[in-house]
Scaffold this active site. Structure first.
Site, PDB file in Angstrom:
ATOM      1  CB  THR A  14      -0.937  -0.021   1.231  1.00  0.00           C
ATOM      2  OG1 THR A  14      -1.900  -1.055   1.014  1.00  0.00           O
ATOM      3  CG2 THR A  14      -1.660   1.280   1.434  1.00  0.00           C
ATOM      4  CB  SER A  63       2.621  -7.871   1.181  1.00  0.00           C
ATOM      5  OG  SER A  63       1.734  -7.695   2.250  1.00  0.00           O
TER       6      SER A  63
HETATM    7  C1  SIN Z   1      -1.024  -2.878   2.857  1.00  0.00           C
HETATM    8  O1  SIN Z   1       0.138  -2.685   2.515  1.00  0.00           O
HETATM    9  O2  SIN Z   1      -1.522  -2.268   3.850  1.00  0.00           O
HETATM   10  C2  SIN Z   1      -1.946  -3.837   2.176  1.00  0.00           C
HETATM   11  C3  SIN Z   1      -1.451  -4.349   0.896  1.00  0.00           C
HETATM   12  C4  SIN Z   1      -0.203  -5.161   1.041  1.00  0.00           C
HETATM   13  O3  SIN Z   1       0.013  -5.793   2.072  1.00  0.00           O
HETATM   14  O4  SIN Z   1       0.578  -5.178   0.070  1.00  0.00           O
END
Ligand code: SIN
Length: 316
Positions: A14, A63
């Site tokens: 994110t 992720s």
């Molecule tokens: C995030 O980073 O908060 C969600 C998406 C991810 O884990 O890549």
């Protein structure tokens, strides 16, 4: 300040996410922006890093989709950077969802006598008030601080160790906790303050053999099953029939198992499948007893126990 550069490895998440609707905190796509773009958005970058920076896009994933291939590439690249005298620290940008797993994997496989600092964000880069730039600046400040070694996680102003840290909240910015242990320290206005006023020795004294990981290609198949009210053993029998090599069971309380699941896990063990017990409780840790029916993994959450068993099955 020691010599050398800090290398920032981008892996997605994110922190690199963008929304079509400006300012939206949901409905965005993770892993869109390059690591160069993330760093360009951080005010006071040079001051935080206290020296030269280099950046590499190692992966670009949400992720939730993290996998062995990315872990293998990360382990290989970090190993190269850690022995390079021109490099004084590594910072890794990562999604929050499996950050604790990557941190534990890296802690397990790296002789990190330099800082390896993972950071992330709960809000995409296009949010009204994104948390990524502050987290990245804090991570650089920790990486540049004297006496820091080992794999650390920096998020929302707190510094966590790889073993205790987990994501505990699906939305709020302060989404990580080290449970009973508490954070190792905090970053305040670019200054690292250790909880016990001194750097902690966080280097794994016996990391897994990196060559075995690199040579392995694919990871040993280890699945996680949950003991819960109404559980039965059919899922375990199906996994064994499907060729799984290891099972981690997320047990109730201090390692107790539904009797139907227990019987199926005994069948699995007799069939040569490695069984490990972790607790599904988020605080505290399993207390081992002499008559435990299966080996347990005190201090490791089910997802981290899975990684430990994969490495063990690899003989790494
Ligand atoms: C995030 O980073 O908060 C969600 C998406 C991810 O884990 O890549």
């Amino acid at each position: 300040m020691s010599a050398g550069k800090i290398v920032v490895l981008g892996t997605g998440g994110t922190i690199a996410g963008t929304a079509l609707q400006p300012g939206a905190g949901l409905g965005y796509r993770a892993a869109q922006l390059s690591v160069q773009a993330l760093l360009a958005a951080v005010p006071g970058l040079e001051q935080a890093a206290r020296g030269p920076l280099a950046m590499e896009q190692l992966a670009q994933v949400d992720s939730k989709d993290m996998d062995w291939a990315v872990w293998r590439a990360l382990a290989q690249r970090c190993t190269q950077l850690l022995v390079n005298s021109q490099v004084r620290a590594i910072v890794i940008t990562h999604g929050t969802d499996t950050l604790e797993e990557t941190a534990w994997f890296l802690h397990s496989v790296l002789a990190a006598r330099k800082p390896v600092v993972l950071t992330c964000a709960m809000r995409p880069a296009t949010a009204l008030a994104p948390d990524g730039p502050q987290n990245l600046r804090d991570a650089l400040a920790v990486a540049a601080s004297a006496g820091v070694q080992g794999v650390l996680v920096v998020a929302a102003g707190s510094v966590h160790g790889a073993q205790a840290v987990s994501k505990v909240h699906p939305y709020r910015i302060d989404a990580f906790s080290s449970g009973d242990d508490g954070p190792l320290g905090w970053v305040e206005e670019g200054v690292l303050r250790w909880r016990h006023n001194r750097p902690l020795a966080l280097v794994n004294p016996a990391p897994a053999a990196i060559k075995k990981i690199v040579d392995a290609g694919a990871a040993p198949r280890v699945e996680i099953v949950l003991s819960h009210a109404g559980a039965d053993g059919r899922i375990v029998d199906a996994l064994v029939a499907d060729g799984t090599q290891g099972i981690v069971v997320a047990a109730t309380g201090n390692g107790t198992l539904h009797r139907a699941l227990h019987a199926a896990l005994e069948r699995a063990q007799r069939a040569g499948v490695a069984v490990r017990v972790a607790t599904r409780c988020s605080l505290g840790q399993l207390l081992v007893q002499a008559d435990d029916p299966f080996p347990s993994t005190p201090g490791l959450s089910p997802v981290k126990a899975r990684i430990a068993l994969q490495l063990q099955l690899l003989g790494a």
